[in-house]
Design an enzyme around this catalytic site. Structure first.
Site, PDB file in Angstrom:
ATOM      1  N   ALA A 136       0.809  -1.216   0.080  1.00 60.47           N
ATOM      2  CA  ALA A 136       0.102   0.061  -0.050  1.00 60.47           C
ATOM      3  C   ALA A 136       0.718   1.403  -0.002  1.00 60.47           C
ATOM      4  CB  ALA A 136      -0.970   0.004   1.243  1.00 60.47           C
ATOM      5  N   TRP A 137       1.892   1.122   0.861  1.00 61.22           N
ATOM      6  CA  TRP A 137       2.803   2.222   0.986  1.00 61.22           C
ATOM      7  C   TRP A 137       3.696   2.702  -0.191  1.00 61.22           C
ATOM      8  CZ3 TRP A 137       2.265   7.117   1.563  1.00 61.22           C
ATOM      9  CH2 TRP A 137       3.202   7.915   2.193  1.00 61.22           C
ATOM     10  N   ARG A 193       8.977  -8.649  -4.133  1.00 61.57           N
ATOM     11  CA  ARG A 193       9.456 -10.165  -4.145  1.00 61.57           C
ATOM     12  C   ARG A 193       8.382 -10.959  -4.986  1.00 61.57           C
ATOM     13  NH1 ARG A 193       7.758 -12.176   1.803  1.00 61.57           N
ATOM     14  NH2 ARG A 193       5.931 -10.922   1.995  1.00 61.57           N
ATOM     15  N   GLY A 223       5.455  10.377   8.531  1.00 60.12           N
ATOM     16  CA  GLY A 223       4.383  11.317   8.864  1.00 60.12           C
ATOM     17  C   GLY A 223       3.145  10.856   8.959  1.00 60.12           C
ATOM     18  N   SER A 260      -2.092   5.902   3.494  1.00 65.78           N
ATOM     19  CA  SER A 260      -2.020   5.651   1.936  1.00 65.78           C
ATOM     20  C   SER A 260      -3.227   5.706   1.209  1.00 65.78           C
ATOM     21  CB  SER A 260      -0.914   4.290   1.692  1.00 65.78           C
ATOM     22  OG  SER A 260      -1.945   3.046   2.127  1.00 65.78           O
ATOM     23  N   LYS A 279       3.858   5.302  17.754  1.00 63.77           N
ATOM     24  CA  LYS A 279       2.393   5.758  17.576  1.00 63.77           C
ATOM     25  C   LYS A 279       1.728   4.379  17.224  1.00 63.77           C
ATOM     26  CE  LYS A 279       1.392   5.828  13.089  1.00 63.77           C
ATOM     27  NZ  LYS A 279       1.572   4.682  12.273  1.00 63.77           N
ATOM     28  N   ARG A 321      -4.393   0.294   9.737  1.00 67.31           N
ATOM     29  CA  ARG A 321      -4.577  -1.222  10.293  1.00 67.31           C
ATOM     30  C   ARG A 321      -4.545  -1.300  11.734  1.00 67.31           C
ATOM     31  NH1 ARG A 321      -1.235  -1.609   5.509  1.00 67.31           N
ATOM     32  NH2 ARG A 321      -0.065  -0.020   6.759  1.00 67.31           N
ATOM     33  N   ASN A 322      -3.522  -0.747  12.343  1.00 69.40           N
ATOM     34  CA  ASN A 322      -3.231  -0.867  13.760  1.00 69.40           C
ATOM     35  C   ASN A 322      -4.580  -0.547  14.684  1.00 69.40           C
ATOM     36  OD1 ASN A 322      -0.358  -1.486  13.957  1.00 69.40           O
ATOM     37  ND2 ASN A 322      -0.240   0.349  12.697  1.00 69.40           N
ATOM     38  N   GLU A 362       1.952  -3.284  11.951  1.00 70.94           N
ATOM     39  CA  GLU A 362       3.420  -3.308  12.542  1.00 70.94           C
ATOM     40  C   GLU A 362       3.207  -3.225  14.020  1.00 70.94           C
ATOM     41  OE1 GLU A 362       6.098  -4.071  11.105  1.00 70.94           O
ATOM     42  OE2 GLU A 362       6.491  -3.043   9.149  1.00 70.94           O
TER      43      GLU A 362
HETATM   44  N1  LIG Z   1       0.041   1.856   4.360  1.00 70.20           N
HETATM   45  C1  LIG Z   1       0.169   2.980   4.942  1.00 70.20           C
HETATM   46  O1  LIG Z   1      -0.814   3.907   5.037  1.00 70.20           O
HETATM   47  C2  LIG Z   1       1.747   3.462   5.468  1.00 70.20           C
HETATM   48  C3  LIG Z   1       2.640   2.405   5.831  1.00 70.20           C
HETATM   49  N2  LIG Z   1       3.682   2.718   6.464  1.00 70.20           N
HETATM   50  C4  LIG Z   1       4.617   1.589   6.695  1.00 70.20           C
HETATM   51  O2  LIG Z   1       5.147   1.065   5.484  1.00 70.20           O
HETATM   52  C5  LIG Z   1       5.636  -0.360   5.746  1.00 70.20           C
HETATM   53  C6  LIG Z   1       4.755  -1.121   4.584  1.00 70.20           C
HETATM   54  O3  LIG Z   1       3.372  -0.863   4.700  1.00 70.20           O
HETATM   55  P1  LIG Z   1       2.264  -1.349   3.702  1.00 70.20           P
HETATM   56  O4  LIG Z   1       2.923  -0.890   2.263  1.00 70.20           O
HETATM   57  O5  LIG Z   1       1.163  -0.518   4.456  1.00 70.20           O
HETATM   58  O6  LIG Z   1       2.238  -2.917   3.972  1.00 70.20           O
HETATM   59  P2  LIG Z   1       1.936  -3.891   2.838  1.00 70.20           P
HETATM   60  O7  LIG Z   1       1.730  -5.151   3.678  1.00 70.20           O
HETATM   61  O8  LIG Z   1       0.761  -3.393   2.002  1.00 70.20           O
HETATM   62  O9  LIG Z   1       3.221  -4.093   1.946  1.00 70.20           O
HETATM   63  C7  LIG Z   1       4.423  -4.509   2.555  1.00 70.20           C
HETATM   64  C8  LIG Z   1       5.313  -4.949   1.477  1.00 70.20           C
HETATM   65  O10 LIG Z   1       6.637  -5.504   1.937  1.00 70.20           O
HETATM   66  C9  LIG Z   1       6.852  -6.745   1.411  1.00 70.20           C
HETATM   67  N3  LIG Z   1       7.367  -7.584   2.205  1.00 70.20           N
HETATM   68  C10 LIG Z   1       7.018  -8.177   3.354  1.00 70.20           C
HETATM   69  N4  LIG Z   1       7.943  -8.930   3.968  1.00 70.20           N
HETATM   70  C11 LIG Z   1       8.955  -8.956   3.107  1.00 70.20           C
HETATM   71  C12 LIG Z   1      10.082  -9.838   2.887  1.00 70.20           C
HETATM   72  N5  LIG Z   1      10.452 -10.762   3.819  1.00 70.20           N
HETATM   73  N6  LIG Z   1      10.961  -9.474   1.707  1.00 70.20           N
HETATM   74  C13 LIG Z   1      10.624  -8.759   0.685  1.00 70.20           C
HETATM   75  N7  LIG Z   1       9.418  -8.069   0.775  1.00 70.20           N
HETATM   76  C14 LIG Z   1       8.567  -8.165   2.080  1.00 70.20           C
HETATM   77  C15 LIG Z   1       5.680  -7.250   0.654  1.00 70.20           C
HETATM   78  O11 LIG Z   1       5.610  -7.959  -0.485  1.00 70.20           O
HETATM   79  C16 LIG Z   1       4.816  -5.813   0.246  1.00 70.20           C
HETATM   80  O12 LIG Z   1       5.275  -5.528  -0.804  1.00 70.20           O
HETATM   81  C17 LIG Z   1       5.083  -0.657   6.898  1.00 70.20           C
HETATM   82  O13 LIG Z   1       6.115  -0.543   7.829  1.00 70.20           O
HETATM   83  C18 LIG Z   1       3.862   0.490   7.380  1.00 70.20           C
HETATM   84  O14 LIG Z   1       4.022   0.512   8.808  1.00 70.20           O
HETATM   85  C19 LIG Z   1       4.210   4.050   6.408  1.00 70.20           C
HETATM   86  C20 LIG Z   1       3.170   5.060   6.369  1.00 70.20           C
HETATM   87  C21 LIG Z   1       1.981   4.844   5.612  1.00 70.20           C
HETATM   88  O1  LIG Z   2       1.621   4.802   9.619  1.00 67.18           O
HETATM   89  C1  LIG Z   2       0.433   5.071   9.112  1.00 67.18           C
HETATM   90  C2  LIG Z   2      -0.161   6.634   8.461  1.00 67.18           C
HETATM   91  O2  LIG Z   2       0.832   7.348   8.794  1.00 67.18           O
HETATM   92  C3  LIG Z   2      -0.533   4.002   8.352  1.00 67.18           C
HETATM   93  O3  LIG Z   2      -1.125   3.341   9.780  1.00 67.18           O
HETATM   94  P1  LIG Z   2      -1.289   1.908   9.678  1.00 67.18           P
HETATM   95  O4  LIG Z   2      -0.160   1.095   9.426  1.00 67.18           O
HETATM   96  O5  LIG Z   2      -1.996   1.804  11.107  1.00 67.18           O
HETATM   97  O6  LIG Z   2      -2.416   1.482   8.577  1.00 67.18           O
END
Ligand SMILES: NC(=O)C1=CN([C@@H]2O[C@H](COP(=O)(O)OP(=O)(O)OC[C@H]3O[C@@H](n4cnc5c(N)ncnc54)[C@H](O)[C@@H]3O)[C@@H](O)[C@H]2O)C=CC1
Ligand SMILES: O=C(CO)COP(=O)(O)O
Length: 310
Positions: A16-17, A37, A113, A117, A168, A232-233, A258
């Protein structure tokens, strides 16, 4: 707004991010390559000649991917950006610490910040922070991502910025519980405010600056995720308060929460170092099924009374 040269950006993690950040950079006219991956492109092909390598990998994959990137040829100028919000269980290392240890001669920038997403994908306005020990690197990343719908600030405290976004997540779980139990606005305000105090306490212990937690990556992200069902949290806490099991919630959650792992790492650290973290402790006990949501609330409310600033 200042104009930045077209930049080649490799984004690792197409969740997503990663996808939202890829769209922001592409909308600014940069060359974006997205790696996951599950995809067909090799990591080597994606990072080759990239001026920026941005990781939006879940915490559990950061070390593996960082060590895979180590075997890829890179330009000596490459800037690493990390957007992951988590702590490594075995070492308590932050993502920045992992990337910096893997690439000691490259600048590492944290991007964090209030950035849900799903809102960013809808082109709603948002602001974020980029922080690095190397100011010019943070400035470059600021220019690459800044747009009329995404306002990017620099900050000189990368650890504080990174910890704000990470800590947070535990409070967002607690806020979800608060709303799921329908405890009201007063309770939520108290929880978020005391949650911030707890974030500052552990953040200071780890070396982060207090004022950083009162900025976008701390208070800002706390407000966003503690008040939005898009988090999600927050969803983990909300659904637990509605009686679902953690296993069931995680099996159906779209993406990574996370805070579940971060809470375990923090609890271990708090116990080892004797740091008082009552909200984190109750979230931990709830996630371990040691208490019900109502018992966690009672435990918090029935602690010894004390002055506010202790
Ligand atoms: N979705 C959001 O709104 C936001 C997310 N984040 C942070 O960004 C990070 C990713 O979040 P999302 O994209 O939402 O999660 P997600 O679950 O949608 O995507 C995670 C990504 O990491 C990859 N991944 C996971 N384990 C792996 C491994 N062992 N080897 C290689 N790739 C691996 C997955 O294939 C996927 O591409 C998290 O730490 C989250 O806290 C930060 C700000 C906003
Ligand atoms: O960090 C985030 C927004 O800033 C996303 O929050 P969640 O991982 O709880 O969806």
């Amino acid at each position: 707004m200042k104009v930045v040269q077209e930049t080649t950006i490799a984004i690792l993690g197409a969740g997503a991010w990663g996808a939202a950040l890829a769209n922001l950079a592409a909308a600014n006219g940069h060359r974006v390559r997205l790696w996951s991956r599950q995809g067909t492109e090799t990591l080597q092909a994606v990072v080759q000649d990239a001026q920026i390598v941005l990781s939006a990998i879940s915490m559990k994959g950061v070390r593996t991917v960082a060590s895979q990137v180590q075997s890829c040829p890179l330009s000596p100028e490459t800037i690493f950006v990390t957007a992951t919000k988590g702590l490594e269980p075995q070492t308590t290392a932050t993502p920045t610490q992992i990337w910096q240890a893997a690439f000691p001669n490259h600048p590492v920038v944290v991007l964090s910040g209030p950035n849900l997403s799903a809102e960013i994908q809808k082109s709603l306005p948002a602001a974020t922070v980029v922080a690095s020990n190397i100011y010019t690197a943070a400035q470059k990343v600021q220019l690459v991502f800044s747009s009329p719908r995404f306002r990017v600030y620099t900050n000189p405290d990368p650890l504080g910025v990174e910890l704000g976004g990470t800590l947070k997540n535990v409070m967002a779980i607690a806020a979800g519980v608060c709303d799921g139990l329908q405890l009201g606005t007063n309770a939520k305000a108290a929880l978020v405010t005391r949650g911030l105090t707890e974030m500052v306490r552990i953040g200071n212990f780890l070396g982060a600056k207090t004022e950083t937690f009162y900025g976008l990556s701390g208070l800002g992200d706390l407000l966003a995720t503690c008040n939005s069902p898009l988090s999600r949290n927050y969803q983990v806490g909300y659904q637990m308060a509605c009686g679902k099991t953690l296993t069931n919630i995680l099996a159906n959650l779209p993406g990574t929460a996370e805070g579940v792992n971060t809470c375990q790492v923090l609890m271990q650290l708090a116990q080892q170092q004797n740091i008082y973290m009552p909200i984190t402790e109750q979230v931990y006990r709830l996630l371990q099924s040691e208490v019900t949501p109502q018992q966690a609330l009672d435990e918090l409310m029935l602690r010894n009374i004390k002055p506010e600033y202790h």
